[in-house]
Motif scaffolding. Structure first.
Motif, mmCIF file in Angstrom:
data_model
loop_
_atom_site.group_PDB
_atom_site.id
_atom_site.type_symbol
_atom_site.label_atom_id
_atom_site.label_comp_id
_atom_site.label_asym_id
_atom_site.label_seq_id
_atom_site.Cartn_x
_atom_site.Cartn_y
_atom_site.Cartn_z
ATOM 1 N N LEU B 143 0.872 -1.326 -0.503
ATOM 2 C CA LEU B 143 0.090 0.001 0.004
ATOM 3 C C LEU B 143 0.921 1.363 0.135
ATOM 4 N N GLN B 147 -1.950 5.133 3.380
ATOM 5 C CA GLN B 147 -2.742 4.692 3.056
ATOM 6 C C GLN B 147 -2.262 3.001 3.823
ATOM 7 N N ASN B 184 -9.709 -1.207 -0.263
ATOM 8 C CA ASN B 184 -10.673 -1.540 -1.469
ATOM 9 C C ASN B 184 -8.962 -1.658 -2.346
ATOM 10 N N GLU B 185 -7.829 -0.972 -1.640
ATOM 11 C CA GLU B 185 -6.181 -1.583 -2.610
ATOM 12 C C GLU B 185 -6.050 -2.960 -2.288
ATOM 13 N N ARG B 188 -7.712 -6.334 -4.034
ATOM 14 C CA ARG B 188 -7.333 -6.200 -5.180
ATOM 15 C C ARG B 188 -6.076 -6.992 -5.166
ATOM 16 N N HIS B 189 -5.658 -6.616 -4.041
ATOM 17 C CA HIS B 189 -4.074 -7.581 -3.818
ATOM 18 C C HIS B 189 -4.347 -9.131 -2.809
#
Lengths: 257, 198
Positions: B143, B147, B184-185, B188-189
């Motif tokens: 990240l 964040q 959200n990141e 995704r990861h």
């Protein structure tokens, strides 16, 4: 509530930072809106996954803080901030002033002569009468050198001795009076006490007791008188000796060099 | 009744020269700050070093601490700044890319077997758990700094959005924006790693 309003509150709802009223309103929207419900559920899954990374084990490792030494702490207390030449000079002046005050209180004298320094501290010297340089009297000894140089000073000495004798005689007399009065009061008190405490059958002996006390009082008075006479004689003798000494000094002061 | 002395009172005493007061502050916050720094860096021995540096920096700058915010917020900020600069330094000189689990190597496997023998979860379950934790750690590591900080403060330190905004000195709305983007990141990861929803 519409989806846009819900989106603004999604995180508050997810982390339960909403009031009870808001929570009910948001829950109602989640139940009715599948898109927002999916969004919340996916974020919850992320949170659950993140919880897999557990807290590290408790480790008691030492944390060493570079605390200042007592000296630097004192410096910091005296002069906060950076220690400059200016602050050092201020500190030195303040320290010097404190030392001078201490010397003054202790009555310190520093004599500088050929023999070197002479340092003397006398805390109570200021309480004693200072010696008069004209009469040159120090600790009851008359300096011959001073008396030979100044003949007037011996006359002053004689006057002082005379005044001292007079004062001493006055003191002796007042002391005699005080003692006699004290004794008389004591007898009076004893007699009054006896009169009160004795019953009628012993009152007959009162006269005898009184006589005894009177005799005792007279004897005491006689003793006091003798003592004071002796003191008078001794004082007179001392005065005579002093006068002789003064005469000798006067003669010596008029002798041709 | 034993009353707890507030942090601010201990700070005042420390500024007046009472080192024992600061020892008490260290004792009170050591575990929390270590936890935060460990989440930021992912390595225990580095976390210890940065934790030490954070407490030292806080002590040396205590006179500059303005009482506008809480001592804990100020301490958090110092620890975060030091952790961030440590991460940047690490990125400039990549000496060791292995994570904690790989560093431990065989000893971790032995530990897992011993735990199983003592009646704990199976070796497989234990290793799976470690694997998931490793993926999470890596995902957090990917990240952006801002964040990651918000996510750690919220998820692992349990601070409210308002407290995080005080620590980072940014508005609450900014904190939420970063948090949302960070989550959200992470999604995704983790999807990429094939973990989410398992």
């Amino acid at each position: 509530m519409n989806c846009q309003q819900f989106k603004e509150k999604t995180l508050d709802f997810l982390y339960e930072e909403v009031s009870e009223e808001e929570r009910q309103e948001l829950t109602g929207h989640v139940q009715s809106c599948s898109r927002c419900r999916d969004e919340v559920n996916s974020l919850k899954l992320v949170r659950n996954e993140m919880a897999e990374w557990k807290d590290p084990a408790e480790r008691a490792f030492p944390v060493a803080i570079p605390y200042p030494s007592p000296w630097s702490a004192l410096k910091q207390w005296l002069v906060p901030g950076e220690w400059s030449w200016r602050s050092a000079a201020s500190f030195a002046m303040a320290a010097g002033f404190i030392v001078l005050c201490a010397f003054s209180i202790l009555g310190t004298e520093i004599h500088i002569s050929n023999q070197g320094f002479e340092f003397r501290a006398d805390l109570f010297r200021s309480a004693r009468p200072r010696s008069n340089p004209n009469t040159s009297i120090d600790r009851g000894v008359i300096s011959p050198a001073a008396s030979s140089n100044q003949s007037i000073s011996t006359q002053e000495v004689a006057g002082m001795i005379q005044a001292s004798e007079t004062r001493q005689q006055q003191l002796l007399r007042s002391e005699e009076e005080r003692l006699v009065n004290q004794l008389t009061n004591s007898y009076r008190t004893q007699l009054t006490g006896l009169t009160r405490t004795m019953d009628s059958k012993h009152r007959l002996d009162l006269a005898n007791i009184y006589d005894n006390l009177e005799q005792q009082r007279l004897a005491d008075l006689q003793r006091i008188r003798l003592t004071f006479s002796s003191l008078d004689e001794r004082t007179a003798q001392q005065a005579q000796q002093t006068q002789q000494l003064v005469d000798i000094i006067q003669k010596a002061s008029y002798q041709p060099k | 009744m034993n009353t707890v002395v507030p942090d601010e009172a201990l700070v005042e005493r420390t500024v007046r020269g009472d080192t024992r007061a600061y020892d008490e502050l260290v004792c009170r916050w050591q575990s929390v700050i270590y936890n935060l720094v460990y989440r930021m860096l992912g390595k225990e021995h580095e976390a210890e070093e940065v934790c030490q540096d954070a407490f030292t920096a806080a002590y040396l700058n205590l006179k500059n601490f303005r009482r506008e915010s809480k001592f804990s917020s100020w301490l958090y900020r110092i620890a975060i700044n030091l952790s961030t600069s440590h991460l940047r330094k690490r990125q400039r000189t990549p000496t060791d890319s292995l994570d904690e689990m790989t560093e431990r190597g065989v000893s971790a496997e032995i530990e897992a077997v011993q735990w199983n023998l003592n009646g704990g979860p199976s070796v497989e379950a234990r290793l799976l758990e470690r694997d998931r934790a490793r993926h999470v750690r890596r995902a957090i590591g990917k990240l952006a700094d801002e964040q990651r900080v918000v996510l750690i403060l919220k998820e692992y330190q349990g601070l409210t959005f308002k407290e995080i905004s005080e620590v980072l000195n940014v508005p609450v709305s900014t904190v939420k924006t970063r948090m949302y983007a960070g989550l959200n990141e992470m999604k995704r990861h983790l999807n990429h790693a094939g973990l989410q929803g398992n």
